[in-house]
Design a protein around this motif. Structure first.
Motif, PDB file in Angstrom:
ATOM      1  N   SER A   7      75.132  30.573  38.386  1.00  0.00           N
ATOM      2  CA  SER A   7      74.291  31.626  38.960  1.00  0.00           C
ATOM      3  C   SER A   7      74.118  32.778  37.969  1.00  0.00           C
ATOM      4  CB  SER A   7      74.902  32.147  40.265  1.00  0.00           C
ATOM      5  OG  SER A   7      76.120  32.795  39.989  1.00  0.00           O
ATOM      6  N   GLN A   8      73.368  33.765  38.365  1.00  0.00           N
ATOM      7  CA  GLN A   8      73.137  34.994  37.605  1.00  0.00           C
ATOM      8  C   GLN A   8      72.578  34.721  36.213  1.00  0.00           C
ATOM      9  OE1 GLN A   8      76.945  36.980  37.835  1.00  0.00           O
ATOM     10  NE2 GLN A   8      76.562  37.662  39.924  1.00  0.00           N
ATOM     11  N   GLN A   9      71.563  33.886  36.148  1.00  0.00           N
ATOM     12  CA  GLN A   9      70.872  33.630  34.897  1.00  0.00           C
ATOM     13  C   GLN A   9      69.462  34.202  35.024  1.00  0.00           C
ATOM     14  OE1 GLN A   9      71.643  29.731  32.935  1.00  0.00           O
ATOM     15  NE2 GLN A   9      72.355  29.158  34.969  1.00  0.00           N
ATOM     16  N   ASN A  10      69.038  34.946  34.037  1.00  0.00           N
ATOM     17  CA  ASN A  10      67.707  35.541  34.069  1.00  0.00           C
ATOM     18  C   ASN A  10      66.632  34.480  33.876  1.00  0.00           C
ATOM     19  OD1 ASN A  10      68.587  38.203  34.426  1.00  0.00           O
ATOM     20  ND2 ASN A  10      68.994  38.410  32.234  1.00  0.00           N
ATOM     21  N   ALA A  11      65.500  34.695  34.525  1.00  0.00           N
ATOM     22  CA  ALA A  11      64.308  33.852  34.388  1.00  0.00           C
ATOM     23  C   ALA A  11      64.569  32.393  34.770  1.00  0.00           C
ATOM     24  CB  ALA A  11      63.749  33.938  32.969  1.00  0.00           C
ATOM     25  N   VAL A  12      65.480  32.164  35.698  1.00  0.00           N
ATOM     26  CA  VAL A  12      65.754  30.821  36.188  1.00  0.00           C
ATOM     27  C   VAL A  12      65.604  30.847  37.708  1.00  0.00           C
ATOM     28  CG1 VAL A  12      67.482  28.987  36.398  1.00  0.00           C
ATOM     29  CG2 VAL A  12      67.355  30.338  34.295  1.00  0.00           C
ATOM     30  N   SER A  13      64.691  30.061  38.219  1.00  0.00           N
ATOM     31  CA  SER A  13      64.484  30.041  39.667  1.00  0.00           C
ATOM     32  C   SER A  13      65.513  29.128  40.337  1.00  0.00           C
ATOM     33  CB  SER A  13      63.065  29.568  39.989  1.00  0.00           C
ATOM     34  OG  SER A  13      62.859  28.275  39.463  1.00  0.00           O
ATOM     35  N   MET A  14      65.656  29.312  41.649  1.00  0.00           N
ATOM     36  CA  MET A  14      66.588  28.469  42.405  1.00  0.00           C
ATOM     37  C   MET A  14      66.074  27.041  42.418  1.00  0.00           C
ATOM     38  SD  MET A  14      67.474  30.991  45.619  1.00  0.00           S
ATOM     39  CE  MET A  14      68.271  29.713  46.533  1.00  0.00           C
ATOM     40  N   PRO A  15      66.977  26.072  42.302  1.00  0.00           N
ATOM     41  CA  PRO A  15      66.551  24.671  42.379  1.00  0.00           C
ATOM     42  C   PRO A  15      65.975  24.346  43.758  1.00  0.00           C
ATOM     43  CG  PRO A  15      68.763  24.841  41.473  1.00  0.00           C
ATOM     44  CD  PRO A  15      68.397  26.196  41.994  1.00  0.00           C
ATOM     45  N   VAL A  16      65.214  23.301  43.823  1.00  0.00           N
ATOM     46  CA  VAL A  16      64.645  22.834  45.089  1.00  0.00           C
ATOM     47  C   VAL A  16      65.613  21.825  45.684  1.00  0.00           C
ATOM     48  CG1 VAL A  16      62.694  21.603  46.130  1.00  0.00           C
ATOM     49  CG2 VAL A  16      62.307  23.187  44.234  1.00  0.00           C
ATOM     50  N   GLY A  17      65.776  21.863  46.995  1.00  0.00           N
ATOM     51  CA  GLY A  17      66.657  20.906  47.660  1.00  0.00           C
ATOM     52  C   GLY A  17      68.083  21.426  47.736  1.00  0.00           C
ATOM     53  N   ASP A  18      69.017  20.484  47.865  1.00  0.00           N
ATOM     54  CA  ASP A  18      70.431  20.834  47.973  1.00  0.00           C
ATOM     55  C   ASP A  18      71.007  21.092  46.581  1.00  0.00           C
ATOM     56  OD1 ASP A  18      69.963  20.277  50.599  1.00  0.00           O
ATOM     57  OD2 ASP A  18      71.222  18.492  50.688  1.00  0.00           O
ATOM     58  N   PHE A  19      71.798  22.168  46.468  1.00  0.00           N
ATOM     59  CA  PHE A  19      72.422  22.489  45.188  1.00  0.00           C
ATOM     60  C   PHE A  19      73.638  23.388  45.419  1.00  0.00           C
ATOM     61  CE2 PHE A  19      69.255  25.718  45.994  1.00  0.00           C
ATOM     62  CZ  PHE A  19      69.830  26.914  45.568  1.00  0.00           C
ATOM     63  N   ILE A  20      74.437  23.546  44.351  1.00  0.00           N
ATOM     64  CA  ILE A  20      75.635  24.387  44.378  1.00  0.00           C
ATOM     65  C   ILE A  20      75.556  25.340  43.197  1.00  0.00           C
ATOM     66  CG2 ILE A  20      78.172  24.434  44.240  1.00  0.00           C
ATOM     67  CD1 ILE A  20      78.102  21.476  45.242  1.00  0.00           C
ATOM     68  N   THR A  21      75.839  26.628  43.462  1.00  0.00           N
ATOM     69  CA  THR A  21      75.901  27.604  42.369  1.00  0.00           C
ATOM     70  C   THR A  21      77.339  28.042  42.149  1.00  0.00           C
ATOM     71  OG1 THR A  21      75.532  29.541  43.774  1.00  0.00           O
ATOM     72  CG2 THR A  21      73.576  28.474  42.834  1.00  0.00           C
ATOM     73  N   MET A  22      77.641  28.405  40.902  1.00  0.00           N
ATOM     74  CA  MET A  22      78.971  28.879  40.515  1.00  0.00           C
ATOM     75  C   MET A  22      78.830  30.296  39.958  1.00  0.00           C
ATOM     76  SD  MET A  22      80.305  25.505  38.410  1.00  0.00           S
ATOM     77  CE  MET A  22      78.942  25.581  37.245  1.00  0.00           C
ATOM     78  N   THR A  23      79.642  31.228  40.461  1.00  0.00           N
ATOM     79  CA  THR A  23      79.630  32.611  39.986  1.00  0.00           C
ATOM     80  C   THR A  23      81.062  33.034  39.647  1.00  0.00           C
ATOM     81  OG1 THR A  23      77.815  33.087  41.517  1.00  0.00           O
ATOM     82  CG2 THR A  23      78.924  34.976  40.507  1.00  0.00           C
ATOM     83  N   SER A  24      81.335  33.247  38.382  1.00  0.00           N
ATOM     84  CA  SER A  24      82.657  33.708  37.962  1.00  0.00           C
ATOM     85  C   SER A  24      82.856  35.130  38.480  1.00  0.00           C
ATOM     86  CB  SER A  24      82.746  33.677  36.437  1.00  0.00           C
ATOM     87  OG  SER A  24      84.019  34.095  36.011  1.00  0.00           O
ATOM     88  N   LEU A  25      83.969  35.362  39.185  1.00  0.00           N
ATOM     89  CA  LEU A  25      84.216  36.680  39.774  1.00  0.00           C
ATOM     90  C   LEU A  25      85.189  37.516  38.952  1.00  0.00           C
ATOM     91  CD1 LEU A  25      84.421  35.695  43.547  1.00  0.00           C
ATOM     92  CD2 LEU A  25      82.470  36.633  42.286  1.00  0.00           C
ATOM     93  N   HIS A  26      86.320  36.960  38.579  1.00  0.00           N
ATOM     94  CA  HIS A  26      87.261  37.701  37.743  1.00  0.00           C
ATOM     95  C   HIS A  26      88.406  36.816  37.274  1.00  0.00           C
ATOM     96  CE1 HIS A  26      90.447  38.113  40.818  1.00  0.00           C
ATOM     97  NE2 HIS A  26      89.472  38.353  41.681  1.00  0.00           N
ATOM     98  N   SER A  27      89.112  37.334  36.274  1.00  0.00           N
ATOM     99  CA  SER A  27      90.329  36.705  35.767  1.00  0.00           C
ATOM    100  C   SER A  27      91.454  37.726  35.882  1.00  0.00           C
ATOM    101  CB  SER A  27      90.175  36.293  34.303  1.00  0.00           C
ATOM    102  OG  SER A  27      89.171  35.311  34.176  1.00  0.00           O
ATOM    103  N   THR A  28      92.600  37.273  36.351  1.00  0.00           N
ATOM    104  CA  THR A  28      93.747  38.152  36.534  1.00  0.00           C
ATOM    105  C   THR A  28      94.956  37.543  35.835  1.00  0.00           C
ATOM    106  OG1 THR A  28      92.900  38.767  38.713  1.00  0.00           O
ATOM    107  CG2 THR A  28      95.206  39.273  38.264  1.00  0.00           C
ATOM    108  N   GLY A  29      95.581  38.321  34.970  1.00  0.00           N
ATOM    109  CA  GLY A  29      96.782  37.851  34.293  1.00  0.00           C
ATOM    110  C   GLY A  29      97.946  37.749  35.266  1.00  0.00           C
ATOM    111  N   LEU A  30      98.703  36.669  35.190  1.00  0.00           N
ATOM    112  CA  LEU A  30      99.846  36.449  36.077  1.00  0.00           C
ATOM    113  C   LEU A  30     101.176  36.558  35.350  1.00  0.00           C
ATOM    114  CD1 LEU A  30      98.505  33.376  38.102  1.00  0.00           C
ATOM    115  CD2 LEU A  30      98.456  35.792  38.752  1.00  0.00           C
TER     116      LEU A  30
END
Length: 183
Positions: free
Chosen positions: A34-57
């Protein structure tokens, strides 16, 4: 980042590893970042991935690669890190695919799927899927179910480090600001 300092994992590597697993599980849908400029949503069924954060453990663990003789070597600094990524399932199969993924990720089979896919990320857990239906550009309801996957990753930073095999010390007597010597 200087040219001689390198990070072993990029965000693209994480997306690729997760996307490969998703595509293997859900062959009937398109997997996109997800969050790519100038890219429209696909037609039909699809899955998007959005990286939210990384946390050191953990704190950093340092290992060294020393040369045979004195000279330049490297140090590798790693720490256990948690990566959170939001998955949005769209279309008529959204609810079924989200529930399937949430159930699978909590099983030994889910862990094995990620291990066989290169072991770049190791799933820890995921949130419960919840409905996030949206209204699209044509003012139509678009079925969407959302969950977050939390995975463990092990990024390694490699940096140069000089090694030596002998030392020559030379001492110099100095005085402090108040005029006393350090002898």
């Amino acid at each position: 980042m200087p040219a001689n300092i390198a990070l072993s994992l990029s965000e693209s590597d994480l997306y690729q590893a997760l996307g490969d697993v998703l595509q293997g599980l859900f062959t009937d849908v398109k997997i996109v970042r997800s969050q790519q400029n100038a890219v429209s949503m696909p037609v039909g069924d699809f899955i998007t991935m959005t990286s939210l954060h990384s946390t050191g453990l953990s704190t950093g663990v340092v290992t060294y690669t020393a040369p045979v003789a004195a000279g330049p070597g490297t140090q590798q600094i790693t720490r256990t890190t948690q990566w959170r990524c939001q998955l949005d399932f769209y279309g008529q199969t959204a609810a079924r695919h989200a529930l399937t993924f949430a159930t699978l990720i909590r099983s030994e089979l889910g862990t094995d799927v990620f291990r066989r896919a290169g072991n770049v990320i190791c799933p820890l857990y995921c949130s419960e899927p919840h409905q996030t239906t949206m209204i699209n550009g044509e003012q139509q309801y678009e079925p969407r179910w959302t969950l977050d996957i939390v995975a463990q990753i092990h990024p390694v930073v490699s940096a140069p480090l000089a090694f030596f095999d002998s030392v020559t010390l030379k001492t110099t007597i100095t005085e402090s600001l108040d005029g006393h010597s350090n002898q």
